[in-house]
Design a protein around this motif. Structure first.
Motif, mmCIF file in Angstrom:
data_model
loop_
_atom_site.group_PDB
_atom_site.id
_atom_site.type_symbol
_atom_site.label_atom_id
_atom_site.label_comp_id
_atom_site.label_asym_id
_atom_site.label_seq_id
_atom_site.Cartn_x
_atom_site.Cartn_y
_atom_site.Cartn_z
ATOM 1 N N VAL A 105 0.853 -1.182 0.000
ATOM 2 C CA VAL A 105 0.000 0.000 0.000
ATOM 3 C C VAL A 105 0.892 1.236 0.000
ATOM 4 C CG1 VAL A 105 -1.613 1.364 1.388
ATOM 5 C CG2 VAL A 105 -1.985 -1.083 1.103
ATOM 6 N N HIS A 106 0.743 2.078 -1.006
ATOM 7 C CA HIS A 106 1.547 3.296 -1.142
ATOM 8 C C HIS A 106 0.766 4.480 -0.566
ATOM 9 C CE1 HIS A 106 4.859 1.890 -3.817
ATOM 10 N NE2 HIS A 106 3.979 0.958 -4.135
ATOM 11 N N MET A 107 1.006 4.795 0.696
ATOM 12 C CA MET A 107 0.212 5.842 1.332
ATOM 13 C C MET A 107 0.536 7.233 0.797
ATOM 14 S SD MET A 107 1.861 6.067 5.179
ATOM 15 C CE MET A 107 0.752 7.409 5.627
ATOM 16 N N HIS A 108 1.692 7.398 0.175
ATOM 17 C CA HIS A 108 2.067 8.690 -0.400
ATOM 18 C C HIS A 108 2.010 8.693 -1.925
ATOM 19 C CE1 HIS A 108 4.401 9.906 3.492
ATOM 20 N NE2 HIS A 108 3.093 10.005 3.614
ATOM 21 N N GLY A 109 1.337 7.688 -2.495
ATOM 22 C CA GLY A 109 1.168 7.659 -3.938
ATOM 23 C C GLY A 109 2.262 6.876 -4.640
ATOM 24 N N GLU A 110 2.220 6.911 -5.962
ATOM 25 C CA GLU A 110 3.141 6.136 -6.783
ATOM 26 C C GLU A 110 3.664 6.994 -7.919
ATOM 27 O OE1 GLU A 110 1.764 1.992 -7.613
ATOM 28 O OE2 GLU A 110 -0.091 2.742 -6.701
ATOM 29 N N LEU A 111 4.984 7.053 -8.018
ATOM 30 C CA LEU A 111 5.611 7.888 -9.027
ATOM 31 C C LEU A 111 5.326 7.394 -10.439
ATOM 32 C CD1 LEU A 111 7.447 10.338 -9.355
ATOM 33 C CD2 LEU A 111 9.412 8.805 -9.180
ATOM 34 N N PRO A 124 -1.287 3.994 -14.905
ATOM 35 C CA PRO A 124 0.139 3.661 -15.018
ATOM 36 C C PRO A 124 0.834 4.608 -15.986
ATOM 37 C CG PRO A 124 -1.220 1.686 -15.121
ATOM 38 C CD PRO A 124 -2.168 2.839 -15.179
ATOM 39 N N TRP A 125 2.037 5.063 -15.602
ATOM 40 C CA TRP A 125 2.724 6.049 -16.425
ATOM 41 C C TRP A 125 4.232 5.907 -16.211
ATOM 42 C CZ3 TRP A 125 -0.192 9.150 -19.627
ATOM 43 C CH2 TRP A 125 0.525 10.080 -20.402
ATOM 44 N N GLN A 126 4.936 5.423 -17.216
ATOM 45 C CA GLN A 126 6.372 5.181 -17.111
ATOM 46 C C GLN A 126 7.218 6.355 -17.595
ATOM 47 O OE1 GLN A 126 8.141 2.233 -16.159
ATOM 48 N NE2 GLN A 126 6.230 1.389 -15.353
ATOM 49 N N ASP A 127 6.697 7.154 -18.478
ATOM 50 C CA ASP A 127 7.490 8.179 -19.157
ATOM 51 C C ASP A 127 7.322 9.539 -18.492
ATOM 52 O OD1 ASP A 127 8.331 6.283 -21.097
ATOM 53 O OD2 ASP A 127 6.416 6.547 -22.145
ATOM 54 N N ASP A 128 7.978 10.543 -19.078
ATOM 55 C CA ASP A 128 7.789 11.907 -18.601
ATOM 56 C C ASP A 128 6.331 12.326 -18.780
ATOM 57 O OD1 ASP A 128 10.494 11.869 -18.202
ATOM 58 O OD2 ASP A 128 10.968 13.422 -19.684
ATOM 59 N N ILE A 129 5.862 13.216 -17.920
ATOM 60 C CA ILE A 129 4.541 13.824 -18.094
ATOM 61 C C ILE A 129 4.742 15.189 -18.729
ATOM 62 C CG2 ILE A 129 2.466 14.685 -16.957
ATOM 63 C CD1 ILE A 129 2.914 12.686 -14.738
ATOM 64 N N VAL A 134 -2.321 13.216 -22.743
ATOM 65 C CA VAL A 134 -3.753 12.908 -22.651
ATOM 66 C C VAL A 134 -3.985 11.874 -21.562
ATOM 67 C CG1 VAL A 134 -5.705 11.902 -23.902
ATOM 68 C CG2 VAL A 134 -4.146 13.485 -25.057
ATOM 69 N N CYS A 135 -5.017 12.077 -20.755
ATOM 70 C CA CYS A 135 -5.395 11.109 -19.732
ATOM 71 C C CYS A 135 -5.892 9.827 -20.388
ATOM 72 C CB CYS A 135 -6.481 11.692 -18.827
ATOM 73 S SG CYS A 135 -7.220 10.494 -17.688
ATOM 74 N N PRO A 136 -5.325 8.671 -20.055
ATOM 75 C CA PRO A 136 -5.797 7.413 -20.659
ATOM 76 C C PRO A 136 -7.244 7.086 -20.313
ATOM 77 C CG PRO A 136 -3.641 7.120 -19.636
ATOM 78 C CD PRO A 136 -4.159 8.456 -19.185
ATOM 79 N N ALA A 137 -7.761 7.630 -19.213
ATOM 80 C CA ALA A 137 -9.109 7.276 -18.771
ATOM 81 C C ALA A 137 -10.179 8.136 -19.426
ATOM 82 C CB ALA A 137 -9.217 7.395 -17.250
ATOM 83 N N CYS A 138 -10.006 9.464 -19.408
ATOM 84 C CA CYS A 138 -11.073 10.347 -19.905
ATOM 85 C C CYS A 138 -10.701 11.080 -21.192
ATOM 86 C CB CYS A 138 -11.480 11.349 -18.826
ATOM 87 S SG CYS A 138 -10.254 12.652 -18.500
#
Length: 238
Positions: A105-111, A124-129, A134-138
């Motif tokens: 459990v990542h209480m401070h989030g996931e890079l 999930p996001w491996q590369d630079d932002i 574009v958001c993969p979800a919306c």
């Protein structure tokens, strides 16, 4: 046996990922108010994205160390005997998972995730932002931020964490400073529940006095040795 393990930056330090609150840590070299707050992101999103893009690249290049692998082996050993290891980490890297741990459990989030400011999805996001990604979800463009908990934001999974703590037989903190709340308060909560407590750290944490047992040294040495004592020999508890 149900084991609750809290890990901090000291668990990943020997993998080349810097700690934060040491004298030579990340926040001694960078201003957290500019790089790790919602206000800092609103003021200069490109600066914040560049900082986390660099950290994301460092995370991908890092490898799990002996402490990560020891915890994965301990989780498997507990499960074979009907127990469990709940691994709550303050770290935003994925080294526990790459070492083979499953119940993390990542209480401070996931890079290695990006969160959409429009729909809230963490993908999930491996590369630079980038600013136009574009958001993969919306499918909204330009709405992504690092999926990390910044100063002033609420840590994640707090209900699951407290439920797991109440079920634990032993609370162990590994590589934590003991100064970042609410995680720093978990050991006091464990003591109030009558749970035995143990600290594994390079040096005594700010709340070291709350621990029943304390072992100091590099995580790559102390964690495998401690896990071995739990799982081997006539006094094994696992």
């Amino acid at each position: 046996m149900n084991l609750f393990v809290l890990t901090g930056a000291g668990c990943s330090a020997e993998s080349g990922l810097g700690t934060f609150r040491d004298t030579d840590g990340v926040w001694a070299r960078f201003d957290p108010m500019k790089l790790a707050t919602p206000e800092g992101f609103a003021a200069d999103p490109d600066l914040v994205q560049a900082f986390y893009n660099a950290r994301r690249r460092n995370t991908r290049a890092a490898s799990p160390n002996a402490a990560h692998f020891a915890l994965a082996r301990l989780e498997a050993a507990l499960e074979r005997r009907g127990g469990s290891l709940f691994l709550c980490t303050q770290n935003i890297d994925d080294l526990h998972e790459r070492a083979g741990s499953h119940n993390v459990v990542h209480m401070h989030g996931e890079l290695l995730r990006a969160r959409c400011l429009q729909c809230g999805a963490a993908s999930p996001w491996q590369d630079d932002i980038g600013g136009d990604d574009v958001c993969p979800a919306c499918r909204a463009a330009g709405t992504l931020r690092p999926h990390v908990v910044w100063f002033g934001e609420m840590p994640l999974y707090m209900h699951e964490i407290h439920d797991a703590l109440e079920e634990a037989d032993l609370f162990v903190a590994i590589g934590t400073s003991g100064s970042v709340y609410p995680a720093a308060g978990f050991v006091a909560a464990a003591r109030q529940l009558g749970i035995r407590t143990c600290e594994l750290n390079l040096d005594p944490s700010d709340n070291a006095g709350y621990f029943d047992e304390r072992f100091y040294g590099p995580a790559s040495e102390t964690v495998p040795a401690w896990a071995g004592r739990l799982t081997a020999g006539p006094d094994a508890v696992v």
